[in-house]
Write a protein that holds these residues in place. Structure first.
Motif, PDB file in Angstrom:
ATOM      1  N   MET A 134      -3.886  -1.408  -5.057  1.00  0.00           N
ATOM      2  CA  MET A 134      -3.915  -0.799  -3.725  1.00  0.00           C
ATOM      3  C   MET A 134      -5.213  -1.152  -3.008  1.00  0.00           C
ATOM      4  O   MET A 134      -5.213  -1.430  -1.801  1.00  0.00           O
TER       5      MET A 134
ATOM      6  N   VAL B  97       0.836  -1.204   0.000  1.00  0.00           N
ATOM      7  CA  VAL B  97       0.000   0.000   0.000  1.00  0.00           C
ATOM      8  C   VAL B  97       0.871   1.253   0.000  1.00  0.00           C
ATOM      9  O   VAL B  97       0.600   2.227  -0.731  1.00  0.00           O
TER      10      VAL B  97
ATOM     11  N   ALA C 179       0.714   3.732  -3.155  1.00  0.00           N
ATOM     12  CA  ALA C 179       0.190   5.074  -2.912  1.00  0.00           C
ATOM     13  C   ALA C 179       1.101   6.144  -3.481  1.00  0.00           C
ATOM     14  O   ALA C 179       0.649   7.252  -3.813  1.00  0.00           O
ATOM     15  N   ARG C 180       2.382   5.838  -3.601  1.00  0.00           N
ATOM     16  CA  ARG C 180       3.347   6.799  -4.139  1.00  0.00           C
ATOM     17  C   ARG C 180       3.431   6.766  -5.666  1.00  0.00           C
ATOM     18  O   ARG C 180       4.020   7.649  -6.268  1.00  0.00           O
TER      19      ARG C 180
ATOM     20  N   THR D 147      -4.269   1.456  -8.867  1.00  0.00           N
ATOM     21  CA  THR D 147      -5.384   1.735  -7.959  1.00  0.00           C
ATOM     22  C   THR D 147      -6.078   0.449  -7.540  1.00  0.00           C
ATOM     23  O   THR D 147      -6.418   0.257  -6.371  1.00  0.00           O
TER      24      THR D 147
END
Length: 352
Positions: free
Chosen positions: A86, A70, A74-75, A83
């Motif tokens: 994640m 995650v 996210a980075r 997406t």
């Protein structure tokens, strides 16, 4: 005389993660009418104790790996697949957390606070389990549409994928809603010991045979029959449509600076398809044993009695196998997602 090793002292409840049956607690009233232990089947004791030791190790490692995934994803959220991945990692973390709360009674004992949380954690476990399955299906379906398009186009943006992730979680919640009214914490008297214990048991309205049969087949359809059929067909489609010759035709109309850039792009596209094929294959490989075991015990109880110690030992083994798949997610992301590798290395460089 042979001494037995219980999963928890003074407990005769052999399931590490309780199946969703009459009750969820390791207290004596929740013996679930299990058959007596076979004094000659020592493999039951050995396998149960192995699972008792292995499950917290596997689940702890899985939580760490999913949290790292995650943080990295996210980075780097730039594509719809990032997406989706994640969202899958978040669903896995929540699923592992709920399962930990259900299994914690074997390591801490029958704590009243744990008993009160069991009806909700069992419901949330199903919620996040459904969400994880169908997130994997949705991201694979979007990938199938992408590689099947006649031209190299992006069918779904990162923001659109985020909307789909939220919708999948919402549908998963709706699918698991009956579970939220299925169990309740109640005090029951045990005539054998003349003691009263707090247990999480089925409510009267959901203890009927009609409800259990209907919801059993519904769960099997959502988690076994439909997703497996879709995953197999999508894996075959992606495998055929991600060949180099097919991808080359799709990118003919795209202007690349040179042949090296085109070859690199085709290689990356093929790796992303392989990533999803690996995730689907891993899910089917790790979840099929538990699903088939439960199906056989329900449909043909003469072959495998669901109240037998053999069923309980196999259930524990397949539970460990099921959660092992989450340990492999990070490795698959790293091996088949170039941007994930770059972001991970950059992340550690910044930390150093």
């Amino acid at each position: 005389m042979s001494s037995y090793v219980d999963l928890y002292p003074h407990s005769d409840f052999p399931f590490i993660v309780p199946p969703l049956r009459d009750c969820l607690t390791i207290q004596a009233p929740c013996s679930m009418s299990l058959a007596p232990r076979n004094t000659t089947a020592y493999w039951h004791e050995v396998s149960d104790y192995f699972c008792f030791l292995a499950l917290p190790v596997i689940m702890s490692l899985a939580v760490v790996m999913e949290i790292m995934s995650v943080m990295v994803l996210a980075r780097q959220v730039r594509q719809s697949l990032d997406t989706y991945l994640m969202g899958l990692s978040l669903a896995a973390i929540l699923l592992l957390t709920c399962t930990t709360l259900l299994a914690l009674q074997h390591y801490m004992g029958p704590d009243p606070y744990l008993v009160h949380t069991q009806p909700y954690t069992a419901s949330c476990r199903d919620w996040f389990w459904y969400s994880a399955i169908w997130l994997l299906v949705m991201m694979s379906f979007e990938r199938v549409l992408t590689v099947s398009a006649s031209r190299a186009t992006t069918l779904c943006s990162a923001n659109q994928a985020a909307v789909v992730v939220v919708m999948v979680f919402a549908v998963g919640l709706v699918s698991a809603l009956p579970r939220f009214w299925e169990y309740q914490a109640a005090w029951l008297h045990d005539p054998a010991t003349n003691r009263t214990a707090l247990i999480a048991k089925k409510t009267a309205s959901t203890a009927t045979e009609e409800y259990n049969i209907m919801y059993f087949w519904y769960v099997k359809s959502v988690t076994l029959f439909v997703p497996f059929l879709m995953m197999i067909s999508m894996s075959v489609t992606m495998g055929c449509r991600s060949r180099r010759s097919v991808l080359t035709k799709r990118y003919v109309a795209v202007k690349h600076s040179n042949g090296v850039a085109l070859s690199r792009k085709i290689k990356e596209e093929s790796a992303l398809s392989t990533l999803l094929i690996m995730l689907m294959s891993l899910y089917m490989l790790c979840s099929a044993p538990a699903g088939v075991l439960d199906l056989v015990a329900h449909v043909v109880p003469n072959w495998l009695d669901p109240t037998s110690r053999t069923f309980a030992s196999l259930y524990n083994i397949f539970t460990v196998v099921f959660f092992f798949q989450f340990d492999m997610h990070f490795i698959i992301y790293f091996c088949f997602n170039k941007q994930f590798r770059i972001t991970l290395l950059t992340f550690f460089c910044c930390c150093c």
